[in-house]
Design an enzyme around this catalytic site. Sequence first.
Site, PDB file in Angstrom:
ATOM      1  N   GLY A  96     -16.325  -6.814   5.349  1.00 54.84           N
ATOM      2  CA  GLY A  96     -17.261  -5.952   4.644  1.00 54.84           C
ATOM      3  C   GLY A  96     -18.366  -5.486   5.574  1.00 54.84           C
ATOM      4  O   GLY A  96     -18.593  -6.059   6.644  1.00 54.84           O
ATOM      5  N   CYS A  97     -19.060  -4.449   5.160  1.00 52.96           N
ATOM      6  CA  CYS A  97     -20.064  -3.859   6.048  1.00 52.96           C
ATOM      7  C   CYS A  97     -21.244  -4.807   6.265  1.00 52.96           C
ATOM      8  O   CYS A  97     -21.592  -5.130   7.412  1.00 52.96           O
ATOM      9  CB  CYS A  97     -20.526  -2.509   5.513  1.00 52.96           C
ATOM     10  SG  CYS A  97     -21.046  -2.492   3.794  1.00 52.96           S
ATOM     11  N   TYR A  98     -21.886  -5.258   5.195  1.00 53.12           N
ATOM     12  CA  TYR A  98     -23.037  -6.150   5.373  1.00 53.12           C
ATOM     13  C   TYR A  98     -22.675  -7.426   6.143  1.00 53.12           C
ATOM     14  O   TYR A  98     -23.408  -7.821   7.056  1.00 53.12           O
ATOM     15  CB  TYR A  98     -23.633  -6.518   4.013  1.00 53.12           C
ATOM     16  CG  TYR A  98     -24.426  -5.430   3.322  1.00 53.12           C
ATOM     17  CD1 TYR A  98     -25.482  -4.788   3.966  1.00 53.12           C
ATOM     18  CD2 TYR A  98     -24.153  -5.073   2.009  1.00 53.12           C
ATOM     19  CE1 TYR A  98     -26.224  -3.806   3.309  1.00 53.12           C
ATOM     20  CE2 TYR A  98     -24.893  -4.091   1.350  1.00 53.12           C
ATOM     21  CZ  TYR A  98     -25.924  -3.466   1.998  1.00 53.12           C
ATOM     22  OH  TYR A  98     -26.666  -2.506   1.363  1.00 53.12           O
TER      23      TYR A  98
END
Lengths: 320, 320, 320, 320
Positions: B132-134
């Site tokens: 995921g990005c975060y």
Amino acid sequence: MNENIPAKHGVGVVGATGYTGLEVLRVLHAHAGADVRFATSEASAGGASGLPGLDLVSAEDVALDSVELVFLCLPHGKAVEWADRARGAGVKVVDLTADHRPGSGREQGWVYGMTDLAARAVAGADLVANPGCYPTGVQLSLHPLQAGGMVRKDAAVVVNAASGVTGAGRTPKRELLFAEVASDYRAYSTGNAHRHLLEMRAGLPGLPLLFQPHLLPLARGILETIYVPVAPGVDAAAVRDAWRSAYAGAATLHVTDAIPTLAETVGTDRLVLGASDNAGIPDLVTVMVSFDNLGKGAAGQAVHNMNLMLGLDPTLGLRC
Amino acid sequence: MNENIPAKHGVGVVGATGYTGLEVLRVLHAHAGADVRFATSEASAGGASGLPGLDLVSAEDVALDSVELVFLCLPHGKAVEWADRARGAGVKVVDLTADHRPGSGREQGWVYGMTDLAARAVAGADLVANPGCYPTGVQLSLHPLQAGGMVRKDAAVVVNAASGVTGAGRTPKRELLFAEVASDYRAYSTGNAHRHLLEMRAGLPGLPLLFQPHLLPLARGILETIYVPVAPGVDAAAVRDAWRSAYAGAATLHVTDAIPTLAETVGTDRLVLGASDNAGIPDLVTVMVSFDNLGKGAAGQAVHNMNLMLGLDPTLGLRC
Amino acid sequence: MNENIPAKHGVGVVGATGYTGLEVLRVLHAHAGADVRFATSEASAGGASGLPGLDLVSAEDVALDSVELVFLCLPHGKAVEWADRARGAGVKVVDLTADHRPGSGREQGWVYGMTDLAARAVAGADLVANPGCYPTGVQLSLHPLQAGGMVRKDAAVVVNAASGVTGAGRTPKRELLFAEVASDYRAYSTGNAHRHLLEMRAGLPGLPLLFQPHLLPLARGILETIYVPVAPGVDAAAVRDAWRSAYAGAATLHVTDAIPTLAETVGTDRLVLGASDNAGIPDLVTVMVSFDNLGKGAAGQAVHNMNLMLGLDPTLGLRC
Amino acid sequence: MNENIPAKHGVGVVGATGYTGLEVLRVLHAHAGADVRFATSEASAGGASGLPGLDLVSAEDVALDSVELVFLCLPHGKAVEWADRARGAGVKVVDLTADHRPGSGREQGWVYGMTDLAARAVAGADLVANPGCYPTGVQLSLHPLQAGGMVRKDAAVVVNAASGVTGAGRTPKRELLFAEVASDYRAYSTGNAHRHLLEMRAGLPGLPLLFQPHLLPLARGILETIYVPVAPGVDAAAVRDAWRSAYAGAATLHVTDAIPTLAETVGTDRLVLGASDNAGIPDLVTVMVSFDNLGKGAAGQAVHNMNLMLGLDPTLGLRC
């Protein structure tokens, strides 16, 4: 208009072409109790002030006896001379610069105008130092919590702040150009060394503060997300209760059970307070504070102070 | 073109009209080692994919034997069936959804593709769960510090994150409309309950995390400002040294002595790491991580993984 | 890398910190046939250029014998001296300023580098005046129509143009500050007196032009909406046919049946052409031209010209 | 408050969660002569209206006898039934939809509320069709010129318009998402077929209009740049004179010698008119009109009409 309407109080705006001065003029434009008699600008004297029928004038052409109060909206460092001049003429002053704030070394004789914490003192003052934008949110959110013994002092209060670019002033600089800011977001003044820290600390004695501001791709607005080390048993509901109790009669301060947004305060003189617990991290409550850096963070609070100093309805003309 | 140029590897993009799928296509468009053989969309089948000469097709019309690898860019929850189909056909998978990431309950048999921490495992994998990005920013910044014993566990690591709106997907919702977002900035997923937390924690076992995201008025980009409780004697310089040592050969990871900006990573597959000490608060170091949520936070890392899985130059086609 | 790869051509960028110079560096960064040997800045000499391993140098420290070609990305008026210096050293020049364009009075000896209309002349030239941004869209859209006798001369061609702010340069000015531009849109250079008009007219002799630019709250991009008085029988379909015929082999020029958008050209070296009829007004066809003022409108066209001047693949390195 | 203050007029807002309804509420919030008694929403009944102490209600729960006038802020096509209901109850109506405007086929019995051209008729009306946003600028700028015989009819008046996205409503659509709009600018409704054309033409009989709108990356604001074929001898100064003469007492209409900007009208109920000659093209004068599509283009004009219909000071509560 009829003869029962009381005469408006005359006021002046010194430094009327920066973002703060422009916003003071905007708030006063629709104000039922004050009348702007002059607005100064050295660079643009003779030009339009933005108020109908009022041209900008040079400082030397100002007739101080036409006003009861002046707003100083000058660059930081430039207000001292003007404050002396106004004082000598018996004119009240609301100084929106940092020159007479706590930590400036020149605060003696000045009331610190964090209105909602100092209404009585402001009402009796001739000289009011209007608070900085960031300290307004930090102090109004944390002061009731510290006063209530709800904040631990053994860990830092981390203030992660974000502000629109008008907070950096209107002087042309490359880093403030549209094409530089428009797709960016970044921290600045890293190292816990922002010039507002002295002022914040003066209002929150003994609290270890870590203040980290960021620049938003927006013209206006401040959102401060504050991670508060709370005393055992303190949660977000208790935080909201403390605010509601402390600010029961404060028309510009709003406590929400939801998440504060910038959109609900930009262009207003409101400040919205919210709080959240954190699953698994019971000793930190997240506090969120939203307000317009030019509204409650500058012009709104300045006019609020003026209202008190002139004996008017405290929130007259404010966008509550 | 001449006969010495090796044939490109055939790949497919499943779900090619969301922001992630579009960005995978964009990165692959100029890729010297991979050739997109199909791009799917149920709603827009028959329409243009954005790549010259390649129309969108429905899933049922896909010929899986034309490709060696597929990217799954579907809504979360929709990748399981496709992953089974690809696996059955002997086709490698890079899954950009959360469906096979740590914490999903379906991670067995899948390599977690945090490329810079797992290059060897990725190179040997047929099934890769793209991060995921975060979590990408949180893990890449904190992993070397935790591994080096530089982070205390007796206080929370506070992650104050801010993201552009493409992170919320392309499905029309009122809160994502231009007029709602354009003058706003706010926290969301308060309460330390974001769906990415399980994934973050899996990569940083034992570290107490407080993760608070915010929505920026920007299309793209993530900046994470992380307040790290450091062990005695650890400062920002030591943090940067740890990163430089851990990521010596990592072409997409950049350690800066300055303050990272979103502007320097948006539209790229880079991730920039910075750190700052805090005057008066020696036990907290501020870490700043900048990257594009669609670049390093999604498509860039996915193509990085593909390169390793297909035996290509690891950063071929990436905007380093 | 192996020994079969031909050596890259050495080039230099003069004036590398303005928006145009930065974009030339960006395009050259990934270019397979050219290698930037120096990038100059008087104000920032010694600082980073943005290209890995290349620091900015002062003009006086430049070794012209290291390059075959220089790009002049200086403020208008400053290129003449540099052009003479380069010419004296036998170095080819692509001048991105207005100093040697048609109407400048200094165009003698220079080829006007509207690449898609002058490829052969550019290929044989040592001195190329790169077109202005607005004229690029106006000439590329109207030239084939005028050549085909499709435009009436008894009424003005009205060019309603809109541009992002990078077109106004990177020198700090109040009117370019983020907070001034972010909520605004307005016409400028009213009166049909824009400095680009001479250049436009030179490429479209005899055509009466009314050119009215506007400033968009965007960093990049130009959209020109042009109301063309057409000869009897000419409609939008005929206009598209004329473009398709004139630009059959032009990889950066795209004719669309849909409505051109800025989004599809920003960050690219493309130019997209569209046309529409107007119900009830058969004698006006609306032409729409979209391109990036820094891409096709500056750096993209400059590198296109360089490719031709150095005998490379014409669109090498361009984002088509 | 004291007993000399007259009771406010009760009004209702039907459809209070769209951008137009929200803006009507905003203007009425601070209005000294009107009091909002209800605000309806079918989807959000029970939720907050934005006005203190006023929750949204479903249409069926509305007590029409509590009000003298209703604002209809519904989607186009939905106002007919409500208008009949209000009329039956003897309640005045300001309809902000297109349902009873010229060209709708339902205009009989309705006064077209282009306030500054129809103040007397509005003052005597029970049913007022509030004008569309684009027609407001087109008619207010062109009507005095046409009336004065200053516009030729042998060539089209070209209206190049640009609008912020709130003009497209608040229903979620992909093309209105932040990430789609934020870096874009484009024409739409090409072909001279915009649904506002009938309304424009009704106010400007016999004038050939070419109307081409564009979508700006802004939430609010309309700027119309109009290329007007003028009669011999007519220039920009004459155009400004005609406006000043026609609108001598119109407090919301401002004629400027400078270039109108969106920034000066966004968030207000003003409309600013400017004009420019064009060197070399004496038969076209460029007219520029700036206003807020939600202010003068909708809610501002609606409240202006309400003031007249209720016998109040015409510009009470307006942001002039």
